[in-house]
Every structure is written in C-alpha cells, then in structure tokens.
Design a protein around this motif. Sequence first.
Motif, short mmCIF file in Angstrom:
data_model
loop_
_atom_site.label_atom_id
_atom_site.label_comp_id
_atom_site.label_asym_id
_atom_site.label_seq_id
_atom_site.Cartn_x
_atom_site.Cartn_y
_atom_site.Cartn_z
N VAL A 69 39.61 44.25 37.47
CA VAL A 69 38.30 44.59 38.06
C VAL A 69 38.01 43.73 39.27
O VAL A 69 37.58 44.21 40.32
CB VAL A 69 37.17 44.43 37.00
CG1 VAL A 69 35.80 44.58 37.66
CG2 VAL A 69 37.32 45.48 35.90
N ALA A 70 38.28 42.41 39.15
CA ALA A 70 38.01 41.49 40.25
C ALA A 70 38.98 41.71 41.41
O ALA A 70 38.59 41.63 42.59
CB ALA A 70 38.10 40.05 39.76
N LEU A 71 40.26 42.01 41.10
CA LEU A 71 41.24 42.25 42.16
C LEU A 71 40.90 43.51 42.95
O LEU A 71 41.00 43.53 44.18
CB LEU A 71 42.64 42.37 41.55
CG LEU A 71 43.78 42.60 42.55
CD1 LEU A 71 43.89 41.43 43.52
CD2 LEU A 71 45.10 42.81 41.83
N GLU A 72 40.48 44.56 42.24
CA GLU A 72 40.07 45.79 42.91
C GLU A 72 38.89 45.53 43.84
O GLU A 72 38.78 46.11 44.91
CB GLU A 72 39.68 46.86 41.88
CG GLU A 72 40.84 47.36 41.03
CD GLU A 72 41.81 48.22 41.81
OE1 GLU A 72 41.47 49.36 42.13
OE2 GLU A 72 42.92 47.71 42.12
N LYS A 106 32.40 42.12 40.45
CA LYS A 106 32.50 40.68 40.24
C LYS A 106 32.36 40.41 38.74
O LYS A 106 31.49 40.98 38.08
CB LYS A 106 31.42 39.96 41.03
CG LYS A 106 31.55 40.19 42.54
CD LYS A 106 30.42 39.54 43.32
CE LYS A 106 30.59 39.80 44.82
NZ LYS A 106 29.51 39.20 45.62
N VAL A 107 33.21 39.52 38.24
CA VAL A 107 33.35 39.35 36.80
C VAL A 107 33.07 37.92 36.37
O VAL A 107 33.52 36.97 37.00
CB VAL A 107 34.78 39.74 36.34
CG1 VAL A 107 34.89 39.68 34.82
CG2 VAL A 107 35.17 41.11 36.86
N ALA A 108 32.31 37.78 35.28
CA ALA A 108 32.11 36.48 34.64
C ALA A 108 32.83 36.50 33.29
O ALA A 108 32.59 37.39 32.47
CB ALA A 108 30.62 36.20 34.43
N ILE A 157 39.38 35.75 44.83
CA ILE A 157 39.07 36.81 43.85
C ILE A 157 37.73 36.49 43.16
O ILE A 157 37.49 35.36 42.75
CB ILE A 157 40.22 36.94 42.83
CG1 ILE A 157 40.06 38.21 42.00
CG2 ILE A 157 40.29 35.74 41.92
CD1 ILE A 157 41.29 38.50 41.15
N PRO A 158 36.83 37.47 43.03
CA PRO A 158 35.50 37.21 42.43
C PRO A 158 35.53 37.20 40.91
O PRO A 158 34.94 38.04 40.25
CB PRO A 158 34.65 38.35 42.98
CG PRO A 158 35.61 39.48 43.15
CD PRO A 158 36.92 38.85 43.55
N LEU A 159 36.27 36.26 40.34
CA LEU A 159 36.37 36.08 38.90
C LEU A 159 35.90 34.67 38.58
O LEU A 159 36.50 33.69 39.01
CB LEU A 159 37.81 36.30 38.42
CG LEU A 159 38.12 35.99 36.95
CD1 LEU A 159 37.24 36.80 36.01
CD2 LEU A 159 39.60 36.24 36.65
N TYR A 160 34.80 34.56 37.81
CA TYR A 160 34.20 33.28 37.50
C TYR A 160 34.39 32.99 36.01
O TYR A 160 34.06 33.82 35.16
CB TYR A 160 32.71 33.28 37.85
CG TYR A 160 32.46 33.77 39.27
CD1 TYR A 160 32.69 32.94 40.36
CD2 TYR A 160 32.02 35.07 39.51
CE1 TYR A 160 32.47 33.40 41.66
CE2 TYR A 160 31.81 35.54 40.80
CZ TYR A 160 32.04 34.69 41.88
OH TYR A 160 31.84 35.14 43.15
N ILE A 161 34.95 31.82 35.71
CA ILE A 161 35.29 31.49 34.33
C ILE A 161 34.46 30.30 33.86
O ILE A 161 34.40 29.26 34.51
CB ILE A 161 36.79 31.16 34.21
CG1 ILE A 161 37.64 32.36 34.67
CG2 ILE A 161 37.14 30.77 32.77
CD1 ILE A 161 39.13 32.06 34.74
#
Length: 480
Positions: A235-238, A248-250, A300-304
């Motif tokens: 999802v974030a890569l797309e 953008k994913v949390a 990449i908009p992936l927040y962990i």
Amino acid sequence: MDPFESSYNQKQLRELPHNIEAEQSLLGAIMLNNECFEDVSDIISSPCFYVPVNGQIFTAIESLIAADQTADPITLRAYFEKNNELQRIEGGNYLVQLVNSVVSLSGVTDYARLVHDLYIRRQLILIGENVAYNATKFDLGVSGIDQIENAEAKLYELAMSDTRGNCLSFSEIATEAVKTIELAFRSSNKLVGITSGFIDVNKKLGGLNRSDLIILAGRPSMGKTALATNIAFKVALENLLGREGSGKVAFFSLEMSAEQLVTRILSQECMIASERIRKGEIKDDDFARLVSTAKKLQSIPLYIEDTPAMTVAALRTRARKLKRQKGLDLIIIDYLQLLMGSSDKRNDNRVQEISEITRSLKSLAKELDIPVIALSQLSRAVEVRDDKRPQLADLRESGSIEQDADVVMFVYREEYYLERMKPAEDSTELQKWQNKMQSAHNKAEVIIAKQRHGPIGTVELFFDGQYTKFDNLAEDRQGK
C-alpha cells in the motif's frame, strides 16, 4: 426566588459557566408546546443542566412525552408530588414560573445549544482541574505519559458524548454513495477503497473499505504478521509510485521491533533470506543491494510504532496525530491481544477488556474514515481437528471480535501441518503424503469468513517461507 439558591449554598460552590435563565426558558417552552421537545432532544440531555432540579424536570418531561402524555405544569406537578425538593421551591409553583418565563418559542433550539455548550465548558474545566491535581501526585505506577493518555481518553469520551444527531436525507446519502460508486467504476482496478496488494483478495473485498475494522487471524507460524507486513508495504509503495488505491500506512507492532519488520521488508525486496541477514551470513554484493534498496525506499510513507504494552487510548492518540500531521489511509495492529484497555477496565475480565478494545478500534476506523486491520490469535481448538482450517468460533474472545469486525480473514497454510505429518520412509502412505506436499507447496489460503459488504470464500496466495513473502498466485503455479 432562584430555585438554585433555595437548594444549594452558593458560597460552597465554585462559579462554573452556566445560564439559569436559558435553562428555565428552555423548559418553559417545552411545557408550552411539547412539539419543541423533538427539536432539542438530540441536542441536550438531563446532565447538561447546571441546576439539578432543572435536569430532573427535563427527565420527567422526557418520560411523559415517551408515554404519549402531555407534559405541562399540571401533569408534572402530579409527577413530582412526592418530590420534596420540588415542593420546597415556592410551594411547587416553580413549574408555573418556568412557563411564565418564556419570551419566545422560536428560540428553543438556541437555548438548547447554549445549555449544551455551557455543559461542555464545565466538563472541560473539571477535566483540566483533575489533570492538574493528578499531575501533582507522584504515583510510581502511573507515569506522566500515562496521565496524558488518560486525559486524552477523557476528552475523547466527552467529545463522543455529544448527543447531537446527524440525520441525513436519502438524497444527501445517495449523492455520496454515487460518488463512491463512480470512483470504483472509473478505477482501473475496480477498487472502492485501499488496495490489499493482492489481486484476488481485492476481487473478493473490493479493496480495504474506509471505516472498516478488518480482523486478520491465524495460528502461530501461519504467516499473519508476514501477510500484514506485505499489505502495509504494498500500500505504501503504491503511494510512493503515485498509483490508485494506495495510501499512507501506520503499523503498530506490539510484538516485533520496528527494526525486525524493516529487515523483513528488505529481505523480501532483495530476495535475501532474513535468517542470513540476521546472522550476518551475506556477501558484499548482498550488502550493497540491501543498502541500495533501503535508500530507494527511504521516502516510503510507512510509519512503524513498536511501543510494547500499548493501551488502546495511546494508539488512538498516535493515530490521530499521524492523520493530522502526515495524513493516514490505513492502520495495521499486530496484534489485538497485546493491546490493553483503559486503566479502569483492566481489573475486569479479559473478555470485557477485548470487547472495549474492538469497539474502540471500530470507532477509530469510523472517526478517521480509514480501514483498520487488527491481527488476532486463534484458540488451540484448531489443533485438535482433522481439518485445521480456522472457523469463526476459533477466534479468542470470539463474541466481541466477530461482532465488531466488518471483515474476518484467516491465514492458513496446509504445508505447515503436512511437514509435521511425514510418514516413515518405508510407509505405504509416503507417496500419498508426497503428492499432498507437492500440491500444497508454496501455497497459502486467505479464508474470508465474514464480510458485511460482499461474499465470503477462499483466496489462494503464493507464499515463500524463505523470505516470509506473500504474492499473487500466478496461473502457471496453480498445478505445481
């Protein structure tokens, strides 16, 4: 005589925001014309009144109207004839005074909004004072961060206690529905929501729908964390590539560290076994590839978030902050049973705590208007059956989880169980076992056991255990 002064000693009370005249005019208007109650019943309730007697009168009016009776000074006097508090107020003439205080019926909704607003302000003051008081106490069991989260939870509860309704006409709702349908119609991949990253899963679900709580469950070693990580990354890569259905994913990882999750992603993208990376058994060109891939993916908009033992209130606070500051389209939680409920529920039984958590997660999905995926464990009941495929009844605390979820999906890999059932080399069952292993090799099933918006069913995916990577099951793999 002011009824408030007749019941309470003003010197013993702090001056909190209130407007007694507005309360009196509101009650008097409703008694003059009971139809006014319909205009204000979704704005205020009895706790909104500053004067307790006024709140009691509002409750009595509500009860009489609900019973299809007239609510006026005569019927209310009979209703309150045993109420000593009301009788002390000018011999019971207070009800008549309320009616006489009405200036105009047209202002009834304005009075109600004013009474409600002042109630909110009083509650804010009390919450603020409570926060200040607790901050002066040094309880070793409650940190400053805990106090922030508790205050945020109280403010959230106050915001959610707003009783004002939001009834929309069919025309208004249909307009929004058509817009959603048009998005799917014009979308090249026919998605209503966010992509799952897997073609056949998207076909079944129509994507991950906004405001949905999606439960992804499985027994240990089935790959539920791997699948969730794959979804988050795709999802974030797309989104990084500017494609449809992205976002953008949390990722809230309560079990694995953020570094472990990122290592998994790099392993999948570089096709280097995560075990080799962990042990440092890689070559120079492997390391160069890892560094190059990390650089490519750094935007990449992936927040962990990997804080352990997180409360659902803390998760909600962080999600809101992310939504406000960076934007947020998908939340993934690994996993549900590691979340904690509010502090005042932790002494209750675990089923009640899980019920609170699932309701809060569903509420969060609706509030932020995004899908929330929560991973969940399954009970050991799966292991004692011949068919190990999970069922809804296998969910731990299944009542609340199944009820609150919009979608329930299970991850199942037959290969995992077959590997542990290998017969002896000289057994007549060996060939049959080998055939089953060949059929199940590198295959996983995503079993959609519940879906509010569409059909249930099973989707097959490709799974590579070496890289803990799921992928679409290509047609040329179907028979292998």
